[in-house]
Design an enzyme around this catalytic site. Sequence first.
Site, PDB file in Angstrom:
ATOM      1  N   HIS A 289       0.845  -1.199   0.000  1.00  0.00           N
ATOM      2  CA  HIS A 289       0.000   0.000   0.000  1.00  0.00           C
ATOM      3  C   HIS A 289       0.887   1.258   0.000  1.00  0.00           C
ATOM      4  O   HIS A 289       0.655   2.192  -0.776  1.00  0.00           O
ATOM      5  CB  HIS A 289      -0.927  -0.013   1.222  1.00  0.00           C
ATOM      6  CG  HIS A 289      -1.623   1.292   1.451  1.00  0.00           C
ATOM      7  ND1 HIS A 289      -2.882   1.557   0.960  1.00  0.00           N
ATOM      8  CD2 HIS A 289      -1.214   2.424   2.092  1.00  0.00           C
ATOM      9  CE1 HIS A 289      -3.223   2.797   1.292  1.00  0.00           C
ATOM     10  NE2 HIS A 289      -2.230   3.342   1.982  1.00  0.00           N
ATOM     11  N   GLU A 290       1.915   1.264   0.851  1.00  0.00           N
ATOM     12  CA  GLU A 290       2.817   2.427   0.907  1.00  0.00           C
ATOM     13  C   GLU A 290       3.531   2.613  -0.435  1.00  0.00           C
ATOM     14  O   GLU A 290       3.688   3.740  -0.923  1.00  0.00           O
ATOM     15  CB  GLU A 290       3.842   2.275   2.032  1.00  0.00           C
ATOM     16  CG  GLU A 290       3.241   2.254   3.435  1.00  0.00           C
ATOM     17  CD  GLU A 290       2.449   3.515   3.753  1.00  0.00           C
ATOM     18  OE1 GLU A 290       2.850   4.600   3.319  1.00  0.00           O
ATOM     19  OE2 GLU A 290       1.410   3.399   4.422  1.00  0.00           O
ATOM     20  N   HIS A 293       1.488   4.452  -2.971  1.00  0.00           N
ATOM     21  CA  HIS A 293       1.552   5.922  -2.927  1.00  0.00           C
ATOM     22  C   HIS A 293       2.715   6.422  -3.764  1.00  0.00           C
ATOM     23  O   HIS A 293       2.625   7.444  -4.437  1.00  0.00           O
ATOM     24  CB  HIS A 293       1.731   6.407  -1.486  1.00  0.00           C
ATOM     25  CG  HIS A 293       0.469   6.358  -0.685  1.00  0.00           C
ATOM     26  ND1 HIS A 293      -0.691   6.944  -1.103  1.00  0.00           N
ATOM     27  CD2 HIS A 293       0.192   5.778   0.501  1.00  0.00           C
ATOM     28  CE1 HIS A 293      -1.638   6.739  -0.199  1.00  0.00           C
ATOM     29  NE2 HIS A 293      -1.120   6.025   0.782  1.00  0.00           N
ATOM     30  N   GLU A 371      -5.694   7.147  -1.184  1.00  0.00           N
ATOM     31  CA  GLU A 371      -5.716   5.918  -0.380  1.00  0.00           C
ATOM     32  C   GLU A 371      -6.374   4.776  -1.160  1.00  0.00           C
ATOM     33  O   GLU A 371      -5.877   3.650  -1.140  1.00  0.00           O
ATOM     34  CB  GLU A 371      -6.451   6.148   0.949  1.00  0.00           C
ATOM     35  CG  GLU A 371      -5.757   7.131   1.883  1.00  0.00           C
ATOM     36  CD  GLU A 371      -4.307   6.772   2.172  1.00  0.00           C
ATOM     37  OE1 GLU A 371      -3.959   5.580   2.238  1.00  0.00           O
ATOM     38  OE2 GLU A 371      -3.501   7.711   2.306  1.00  0.00           O
ATOM     39  N   ASP A 375      -4.551   1.334  -2.239  1.00  0.00           N
ATOM     40  CA  ASP A 375      -5.140   0.036  -1.905  1.00  0.00           C
ATOM     41  C   ASP A 375      -5.256  -0.832  -3.154  1.00  0.00           C
ATOM     42  O   ASP A 375      -4.954  -2.022  -3.118  1.00  0.00           O
ATOM     43  CB  ASP A 375      -6.536   0.221  -1.283  1.00  0.00           C
ATOM     44  CG  ASP A 375      -6.464   0.569   0.202  1.00  0.00           C
ATOM     45  OD1 ASP A 375      -5.359   0.472   0.783  1.00  0.00           O
ATOM     46  OD2 ASP A 375      -7.509   0.928   0.782  1.00  0.00           O
TER      47      ASP A 375
HETATM   48 ZN   LIG Z   1      -1.992   5.324   2.553  1.00  0.00          ZN
END
Ligand SMILES: [Zn+2]
Length: 439
Positions: A289-290, A293, A371, A375
């Site tokens: 997930h990070e 980004h 976000e 995801d």
């Molecule tokens: Zn996040």
Amino acid sequence: MPTDALSSLPALSATTFANVVIFALLAHYFIERWLLQRHIRHVAAYRDEVPAPFADRIALDDHQRAADYTLAKAQVIKVESAVGLIVSALILFGGLSRLWQFTEPLADVPIGREVALIALLSVITGIIGIPFSYYNTFYVEEKFGFNKTTKSTFWIDLVKGSVLSAALILPLAALVFWLMRASGSLWWLYAWLVFIGFQLLLLALYPAFIAPLFNKFTPLDSGETRTAIEGLLARTQFASKGLFVMDGSKRSAHGNAYFTGFGKAKRIVFFDTLMERLSNNEIVAVLAHELGHFKRKHIVKRIIFMALASLAFLAAVAWVLPQPWLYSAFGFAADTGTTSPGVALILFSLVLPPLLFWLAPIASAYSRKHEFEADSYAAEVSSRDDLIAALTKLYKDNANTLTPDPLYSAYHHSHPPAMIRIAHLQSTGAAQPQSVPAA
Ligand SMILES: [Zn+2]
């Protein structure tokens, strides 16, 4: 008809401007207060039943603990925002001009006097904030079992943090105040370049010099976790200068993971509290997930946005600088801008937040969009179900409420509410990508 749009505006009077600011301060306070009250009612109303999608994963006890934690924090926010309103009003309407008179003995060193005003203002607002952070840490966080900070760590952090911000911000302010005097009408452009350079320097220095002042960073041991993480980094072709574990447990039981640094010097940091609770596959999903980004360019977009926002801010300061109403509205001499341009910058940065509070829900919506994208990326390169399992554990362990008020959440939350976020993940397709090899 005048051709210049700005010069055709009627001159703003100091009284009108002061009224606009008072109105904005009150609107900000009452809108947030109303949202908070909705949130409190909503969380309390849904306290006695775990929402259906989590019914088999989160116990009623944990759900109720999250509700109680949310309500306890809301009580502190209530007091804090009321005090905030009073303090902002007192500072703007009389307080700042009195502090300015107090620095009169420095009149012969004008830049020093402006820097002293910032220092005084920071000390005062800093001291007002201490009781709130003390109460939050040693009463609210303590009561719910999150606090791991000792009183001595709390005070040492406060001293270190204050010295560090003074060492970074005061010289930067002095430089900008000097540019306002020395570099002519385009000072705001030079100041912006200095500011951007300062931000980049901070980003470069943060991992190696600033973060270690507060925490210990240990390279992640080789083992199954490390192998699983390196597998993900190889699959996603992510270059990193290292994987570190941070002793987050020194202060709090809340868990997290983040990136720091830029370019090839990027580091990935996991809180020890996160490593303890998640399985290897779940850690990989959180990291994915990070990485999302990063891969979806959210970090670059954020830096560009900050750069443009600071340029707009400095250009706006350059525009208001010669306007007498900016000073007269708050008890300063109408010509303060000509003798003390730094005051324009300080006043404007105090006036702006209440005038722009309505941007908060827009910023939150933009962040929630990111976000969702991160995801989706994590579901592609790791496992959707591992991420859902990890998030559920984190909601439970961090006592995040599953049932925020929708409007409150839309205004404040940078992350989507739990149920919407899990539903979004579940809708990303049933076909599971190959899971990571490690156990
Ligand atoms: Zn996040």
